[in-house]
Design an enzyme around this catalytic site. Structure first.
Site, short mmCIF file in Angstrom:
data_model
loop_
_atom_site.label_atom_id
_atom_site.label_comp_id
_atom_site.label_asym_id
_atom_site.label_seq_id
_atom_site.Cartn_x
_atom_site.Cartn_y
_atom_site.Cartn_z
N CYS A 157 0.81 -1.23 0.00
CA CYS A 157 0.00 0.00 0.00
C CYS A 157 0.84 1.27 0.00
O CYS A 157 0.58 2.21 -0.76
CB CYS A 157 -0.97 -0.02 1.17
SG CYS A 157 -0.22 0.07 2.83
N HIS A 209 -2.28 1.26 6.84
CA HIS A 209 -2.74 1.25 5.45
C HIS A 209 -2.89 2.68 4.94
O HIS A 209 -3.16 3.60 5.73
CB HIS A 209 -4.07 0.51 5.34
CG HIS A 209 -4.46 0.17 3.93
ND1 HIS A 209 -3.77 -0.74 3.16
CD2 HIS A 209 -5.46 0.64 3.14
CE1 HIS A 209 -4.34 -0.83 1.97
NE2 HIS A 209 -5.37 0.01 1.93
N HIS A 221 -6.15 1.85 -3.92
CA HIS A 221 -5.21 1.40 -2.89
C HIS A 221 -4.82 -0.05 -3.18
O HIS A 221 -5.45 -0.74 -3.99
CB HIS A 221 -5.84 1.50 -1.49
CG HIS A 221 -7.04 0.61 -1.30
ND1 HIS A 221 -7.15 -0.29 -0.26
CD2 HIS A 221 -8.19 0.47 -2.02
CE1 HIS A 221 -8.30 -0.93 -0.33
NE2 HIS A 221 -8.96 -0.48 -1.40
#
Length: 255
Positions: A157, A209, A221
């Protein structure tokens, strides 16, 4: 001591051993300081983001301190094709992924440690507008998730957000928790613009994240793959699984 990566993609490991966790990758043309060295492994610190880890001594070239600083102070040029190849003076091919560094690029050639290479693909060399961040993020769409990865063949990510910002001419730290320390805090999703970053935390409150905000309350993402989901005040809603997968912590405007 200093070095430069002369291979396509080199794993950067947490510890000096082959089975150790890959915490990031060193892409072609990236240069670094060698902090420690033994018979097989070198602990390095990347110039681009200061990230540290271990790489195999066989997977880089040594450069002088003078050359290190010369590269550091020269204009930045990055390869702009998802995957392409470069050619050395012996007509030997080396594949390189998007975002590879091309030191001293002059239009169709560059050099590494005085060795000339030719490259005729697209090149990123300027700061692109914020509107271009989402456009460039689409280049990585459907790339598989890979812990520590930074390429279309596997990316995590924060590697995704860092690489997208990088090819747009903007620097980000490597890990999500460190990227979250950059920029300006936005109070509401409604204040966000495409290209802003949204960060998400786990049950312990640690940021784990990050993704790039798009228009119409969407987010791109890396989760299983680079994908597009819905962003709301609770977090990321995955329509495929019909549930929220990540809990929103903070939204940051970096540029």
């Amino acid at each position: 001591m200093f070095g430069i990566c002369n291979l396509s993609i080199v794993p950067l490991r947490l510890e000096p051993r082959d089975p150790s966790e890959m915490v990031s990758q060193v892409l072609f043309g990236e240069h670094f300081e060698v902090l420690e060295m033994d018979k097989k492994w070198s602990k390095i610190k990347l110039h681009f983001d200061g990230y540290e880890g271990f790489i195999d001594n066989k997977q880089y070239q040594e450069i002088t301190e003078e050359y290190y600083h010369k590269i550091s102070n020269s204009p930045k040029h990055y390869s702009g094709e998802l995957i392409d190849f470069i050619v050395d003076k012996n007509n030997s091919l080396t594949t390189i992924p998007i975002g590879s560094s091309l030191p001293f690029y002059d239009g169709n050639s560059f050099e590494i440690n005085s060795t000339p290479f030719s490259y005729d693909g697209n090149v990123f060399s300027e700061k692109l507008s914020k509107a271009e961040i989402v456009n460039k993020a689409y280049l990585f769409l459907n790339s598989p998730y890979l812990w520590g990865g930074k390429t279309p063949f596997g990316i995590d990510c924060s590697g995704f957000t860092q690489m997208v910002y990088k090819i747009c001419g903007h620097e980000l730290q490597r890990d999500a928790k460190d990227q979250a320390l950059e920029g300006e805090v936005l109070s509401f999703i409604e204040e966000s613009e495409p290209g802003d970053l949204a960060f998400f935390d786990n049950e312990e409150g640690n940021i784990t994240h990050v993704g790039i905000i798009m228009k119409d309350y969407n987010i791109i993402h890396a989760h299983g793959k680079v994908r597009i989901d819905t962003l709301d005040h609770s977090g990321i809603y995955n329509a495929e699984f019909q549930k929220h997968t990540h809990k929103l912590r903070v939204i940051k405007r970096i540029i």
